[in-house]
Design an enzyme around this catalytic site. Structure first.
Site, PDB file in Angstrom:
ATOM      1  N   SER A  58      10.797   5.860   7.554  1.00 13.25           N
ATOM      2  CA  SER A  58      11.038   4.831   6.547  1.00 13.25           C
ATOM      3  C   SER A  58      12.015   3.810   7.114  1.00 13.25           C
ATOM      4  O   SER A  58      12.936   4.184   7.855  1.00 13.25           O
ATOM      5  CB  SER A  58      11.642   5.466   5.286  1.00 13.25           C
ATOM      6  OG  SER A  58      12.191   4.467   4.452  1.00 13.25           O
TER       7      SER A  58
ATOM      8  N   GLY B 282       5.215   4.682  11.321  1.00 12.90           N
ATOM      9  CA  GLY B 282       4.358   4.748  10.131  1.00 12.90           C
ATOM     10  C   GLY B 282       3.537   3.468  10.015  1.00 12.90           C
ATOM     11  O   GLY B 282       2.307   3.507   9.887  1.00 12.90           O
ATOM     12  N   HIS B 283       4.224   2.330  10.094  1.00 13.14           N
ATOM     13  CA  HIS B 283       3.517   1.045  10.039  1.00 13.14           C
ATOM     14  C   HIS B 283       2.540   0.922  11.219  1.00 13.14           C
ATOM     15  O   HIS B 283       1.406   0.465  11.063  1.00 13.14           O
ATOM     16  CB  HIS B 283       4.500  -0.122  10.129  1.00 13.14           C
ATOM     17  CG  HIS B 283       5.533  -0.177   9.047  1.00 13.14           C
ATOM     18  ND1 HIS B 283       6.860   0.078   9.281  1.00 13.14           N
ATOM     19  CD2 HIS B 283       5.441  -0.463   7.729  1.00 13.14           C
ATOM     20  CE1 HIS B 283       7.555  -0.063   8.160  1.00 13.14           C
ATOM     21  NE2 HIS B 283       6.713  -0.384   7.185  1.00 13.14           N
TER      22      HIS B 283
ATOM     23  N   ARG C 197      14.193   2.515   5.488  1.00  7.85           N
ATOM     24  CA  ARG C 197      15.479   2.824   4.838  1.00  7.85           C
ATOM     25  C   ARG C 197      16.226   3.964   5.544  1.00  7.85           C
ATOM     26  O   ARG C 197      17.409   4.137   5.285  1.00  7.85           O
ATOM     27  CB  ARG C 197      15.270   3.153   3.363  1.00  7.85           C
ATOM     28  CG  ARG C 197      14.907   1.920   2.538  1.00  7.85           C
ATOM     29  CD  ARG C 197      14.905   2.178   1.043  1.00  7.85           C
ATOM     30  NE  ARG C 197      14.831   0.947   0.288  1.00  7.85           N
ATOM     31  CZ  ARG C 197      13.726   0.449  -0.285  1.00  7.85           C
ATOM     32  NH1 ARG C 197      12.584   1.097  -0.179  1.00  7.85           N
ATOM     33  NH2 ARG C 197      13.752  -0.697  -0.939  1.00  7.85           N
TER      34      ARG C 197
HETATM   35  P1  AMP Z   1       6.931  -0.920   3.619  1.00 13.12           P
HETATM   36  O1  AMP Z   1       7.233  -1.811   4.773  1.00 13.12           O
HETATM   37  O2  AMP Z   1       7.921   0.168   3.420  1.00 13.12           O
HETATM   38  O3  AMP Z   1       6.597  -1.695   2.371  1.00 13.12           O
HETATM   39  O4  AMP Z   1       5.592  -0.160   3.999  1.00 13.12           O
HETATM   40  C1  AMP Z   1       4.427  -0.864   4.345  1.00 13.12           C
HETATM   41  C2  AMP Z   1       3.271   0.096   4.387  1.00 13.12           C
HETATM   42  O5  AMP Z   1       3.539   1.118   5.358  1.00 13.12           O
HETATM   43  C3  AMP Z   1       3.045   0.815   3.050  1.00 13.12           C
HETATM   44  O6  AMP Z   1       1.644   0.909   2.815  1.00 13.12           O
HETATM   45  C4  AMP Z   1       3.671   2.159   3.287  1.00 13.12           C
HETATM   46  O7  AMP Z   1       3.104   3.197   2.495  1.00 13.12           O
HETATM   47  C5  AMP Z   1       3.363   2.380   4.760  1.00 13.12           C
HETATM   48  N1  AMP Z   1       4.307   3.353   5.318  1.00 13.12           N
HETATM   49  C6  AMP Z   1       5.657   3.323   5.262  1.00 13.12           C
HETATM   50  N2  AMP Z   1       6.188   4.425   5.832  1.00 13.12           N
HETATM   51  C7  AMP Z   1       5.136   5.187   6.242  1.00 13.12           C
HETATM   52  C8  AMP Z   1       5.022   6.450   6.896  1.00 13.12           C
HETATM   53  N3  AMP Z   1       6.088   7.153   7.232  1.00 13.12           N
HETATM   54  N4  AMP Z   1       3.788   6.911   7.158  1.00 13.12           N
HETATM   55  C9  AMP Z   1       2.681   6.198   6.819  1.00 13.12           C
HETATM   56  N5  AMP Z   1       2.720   4.994   6.204  1.00 13.12           N
HETATM   57  C10 AMP Z   1       3.934   4.499   5.920  1.00 13.12           C
END
Ligand code: AMP
Length: 282
Positions: A185, A36-37, A187
């Site tokens: 995720s 995702g990232h 998580r």
């Molecule tokens: P985080 O590290 O969870 O704070 O996420 C950092 C960025 O990555 C945020 O803008 C999230 O929305 C994005 N993000 C996290 N998981 C996904 C995913 N499965 N698909 C797309 N973007 C994601």
């Protein structure tokens, strides 16, 4: 690729890029990167000449009983993924670099933060908006990339940027999923094998909701009930919220006659997972 630990290092690198006339993108993350990232970083690298990825587990967006201490971290692995995706600089500060001990300022967005995760995680979006504002001021990027996975966060950041005239463009990117449909995720790493299987109920229940919408269902309550029944059939799952809201204002609606955000938060064991989709009625 360099890992900057201080604000000064980031500013000096970005200033030299700006002198060369490069366009600059920012991808804010909390690390423990996954595809995702990576999709955000790749898109940023396609659309800009330099990409800064921030990796910071922001303490002020976690509630007292949340998973700040156990949040997964692996900077070495993150560095490899960032390089592979085309990033040029990682900003990975300590909390002491980001926050003055006597800081008295925070950024809050009202209204859009009243429901959904805002209602369930008091103070969360103040923490997000404050850290994102600081990152915007530190990096001074032209564009910043956020995932639609955190739909409320994306809406809140867009509103903050508009309301406070931040000179930056916010780009939303689609949710990346595992082959079996679970939204990626950091998580997901907490889940046991049984919980990982149980977690599929999030995407499954949203797919049932989509099927119902395809039959021209217009009642938000019926949609919520369908999702609720599915999730309740999974013994390891506990509903935190199921919301059908106006996609722009994020306020509750009864009748589905305009674009809606269908968003859920579900505990699988102790792990809280979120997922969503936006529905545009024809
Ligand atoms: P985080 O590290 O969870 O704070 O996420 C950092 C960025 O990555 C945020 O803008 C999230 O929305 C994005 N993000 C996290 N998981 C996904 C995913 N499965 N698909 C797309 N973007 C994601």
């Amino acid at each position: 690729m360099n890992i900057a630990k201080t604000i000064e290092e980031v500013r000096s690198q970005v200033n030299s890029w700006k002198k060369e006339g490069y366009s600059i993108a920012l991808v804010p993350t909390m690390g423990y990167l996954h595809e995702g990232h990576v999709s955000l970083i790749k898109r940023a690298a396609n659309e800009n000449q330099k990409v800064v990825v921030s990796i910071f587990v922001n303490p002020i967006q976690f509630g007292p009983s949340e998973d700040l201490a156990s949040y997964p971290r692996d900077l070495d692995r993150d560095k490899i993924l960032c390089e592979g995706a085309g990033a040029n600089l990682i900003f990975a500060p300590e909390a002491s670099e980001m926050y003055y001990v006597d800081a008295q300022t925070n950024v809050s967005v009202n209204g859009l933060t009243n429901g959904l995760c805002g209602a369930k995680r008091p103070g969360h979006f103040n923490g997000v908006c404050t850290v994102v504002s600081k990152l915007f001021n530190i990096v001074c990027a032209d564009k910043a990339y956020f995932g639609e996975k955190d739909a409320q966060q994306l809406a809140v950041i867009k509103r903050m940027v508009r309301d406070l005239n931040f000179p930056i463009e916010i780009i939303g990117c689609p949710i990346v999923r595992e082959a079996d449909g679970l939204a990626k995720s950091s998580r997901n790493n907490y889940l046991s094998t049984d919980e990982r299987t149980a977690a599929l109920i999030l995407n499954k229940s949203l797919n049932s909701a989509k099927e119902l919408l395809l039959t021209h269902e217009k009642s938000a309550e019926n949609l919520t009930e369908t999702i609720k029944k599915q999730i309740q059939s999974e013994v390891l799952a506990k509903i935190d919220y199921i919301e059908v809201v106006d996609a722009l204002s994020l306020t509750a609606i009864d009748l589905i006659d305009k674009p809606v955000l269908v968003a859920i938060a579900v505990y699988i064991g102790k792990t809280r997972l979120i997922d969503n989709f936006i529905w545009q009625s024809k």
